[in-house]
Enzyme design. Structure first.
Site, PDB file in Angstrom:
ATOM      1  CG  HIS A 167      -2.231   0.677   1.000  1.00 25.08           C
ATOM      2  ND1 HIS A 167      -2.378   1.761   0.161  1.00 25.08           N
ATOM      3  CD2 HIS A 167      -3.467   0.440   1.515  1.00 25.08           C
ATOM      4  CE1 HIS A 167      -3.644   2.152   0.168  1.00 25.08           C
ATOM      5  NE2 HIS A 167      -4.319   1.370   0.980  1.00 25.08           N
ATOM      6  CG  ASP A 394     -11.136  -6.504 -21.985  1.00 24.69           C
ATOM      7  OD1 ASP A 394     -10.679  -7.670 -21.992  1.00 24.69           O
ATOM      8  OD2 ASP A 394     -11.759  -6.021 -22.948  1.00 24.69           O
TER       9      ASP A 394
END
Length: 450
Positions: A167, A394
């Site tokens: 993070h 995608d």
């Protein structure tokens, strides 16, 4: 770092490991030490987070793992800090990035199992531990790559991409931007739609340090461990992840009376956050005379002056905090009151407030505990993944049927997450992390409006 195969052999993967390797940038990258801002490096951020992208039956002759691995190598030439390693500064007070070019850990795996149908969170959560490689707890933080990938192919033709990010190098929006970049390269796009921007120096504390606010959100609290509550004895293995889908009609049923009472607009987030805050506080049995808080991330990229550059993939969020003097106000009071608390906490996040928080962190960095919470303080952590973009990654086989978080969620005591709805549905998936005894009460609380 030791050979990743050694680490893989230490974990009993429920799938067949095909290959593991460090994937390096495809082109030469600069060797340098990079600064991390205080928003990248404080006690709420020094940890990892995971994302799982689930793709349905593709039945393609092309191996998705190879496509993604090759695209990852290419993209790391742009995001080369993610191929480096985290190091402590000489005085040990801060983290920095050593751009070594060692690479990201990439694991290819396969299983004879088929993906659960319809591929919703409840069907997927039991797979998390097997779909993303985990380093042993004994591994030093500077040995663990900031970026870990696992692509697991299923017998049905579907596959799951599990990704673990440190993070301190990126927030959720930055991570989604990175994955979008891999997807664009995998699809053969000529150029990236968003060029990555580092520029963490833009968030250096200004001199002289000016702290203009109290910064309740940065006071060390029970967000992870609070000795003043019975939840401090709860172990992660005793916590359950439970998801609830609220369709558009259910959302409107909750929202409409609040809008009418407040006589002002409020977002779906405001309403859902208040609703979830009340539900969690109720089912955990927090004493009604105890003070409570809800902490959530607000994207500060545009709130800063000047705004952070497009493509900034570091931690550009700030932790907002809504405080209630008693749990009674949230549990038995008007839900509109809780909504107003949350709205005000969001509105407080402006340039002056964020810069003040950055200075506060700098001035208190050397202290292990900034302040102790008042007795009985109970904190709710909330994260909203609906608009980050994970559900639009995608790689060439369409968008994922589901994009969700993983078991890292249990590292925070009893948090809440909002996720995008499954494909072809309208609404929101709410994920709660609760002790087993509280699950039945939570189901009763939420099913009343579902």
């Amino acid at each position: 770092m030791e050979n990743p195969d050694v680490y893989c052999s230490q974990v009993q993967l429920g799938v067949t490991l095909i290959e593991s390797a460090l994937v390096q940038p495809s082109r030469h990258s600069p060797k340098s030490i990079l600064y991390l801002s205080n928003l990248d490096d404080h006690f709420l951020i020094r940890r990892r987070f995971e994302a799982f992208l689930v793709y349905s039956n593709i039945y393609s002759a092309t191996n998705p793992a190879k496509v993604i691995r090759d695209a990852l190598s290419e993209l790391l030439s742009y995001y080369y800090p993610l191929a480096g390693r985290l190091r402590k500064t000489q005085d040990g007070r801060k983290l920095q990035v050593d751009c070594t070019g060692e690479g990201a850990l990439f694991v290819e795996a396969a299983t004879d199992s088929t993906l659960p149908i319809p591929g919703e969170f409840e069907e997927m959560k039991s797979w998390f531990g097997q779909l993303l490689f985990q380093f042993p707890p004994t591994a030093e933080f500077d040995e663990v790559p900031p970026l870990i990938f696992q692509v697991t192919r299923f017998h049905c033709g579907g596959f799951v991409v599990g990704v673990s990010f440190n993070h301190s190098l990126c927030d959720g929006r930055g991570a989604a931007q990175f994955l979008m970049g891999i997807a664009e390269i995998a699809r053969g796009e000529a150029k990236l739609s968003i060029e990555p921007v580092w520029e963490r120096e833009d968030l250096k504390p200004r001199q002289p340090y000016v702290v203009s606010f109290h910064h309740e959100e940065l006071r060390e609290s029970g967000f992870f461990i609070n000795p003043n509550t019975p939840l401090s004895s709860v172990k992660s293995e005793d916590l359950l992840l439970a998801s609830f889908f609220l369709n558009s009609d259910a959302l409107q049923k909750i929202k409409q009376p609040i809008v009418e009472e407040l006589k002002e607009n409020c977002t779906t987030f405001d309403v859902l956050a208040a609703f979830a805050w009340r539900a969690r506080t109720t089912v955990l049995g927090i004493p009604l005379n105890h003070a409570i808080r809800i902490l959530f991330a607000v994207d500060a990229r545009r709130a800063l002056d000047p705004p952070l550059a497009q493509g900034y993939y570091g931690n550009g969020v700030y932790i907002a905090c809504a405080f209630s003097g008693t749990a009674e106000e949230v549990v038995n009071g008007s839900l509109a009151h809780a909504v107003k608390l949350i709205k005000n906490a969001k509105l407080a996040v402006n340039d002056e407030y964020v810069r003040s928080g950055i200075a506060f962190l700098e001035m208190n960095r050397s202290r292990h505990g900034i302040t102790l919470p008042p007795p009985g303080m109970e904190d709710t952590g909330l994260t909203d993944w609906r608009w980050l973009g994970f559900n639009q990654v995608d790689f060439g086989w369409g968008n994922p049927i589901i994009a969700c978080l993983g078991n890292w969620f249990k590292a925070v005591i009893c948090p809440i997450a909002f996720l995008p709805p499954p494909k072809a549905k309208s609404g929101v998936t709410m994920v709660f992390c609760v002790p087993r005894p509280a699950l039945e009460a939570l189901e009763t609380e939420l099913h009343a409006v579902m």
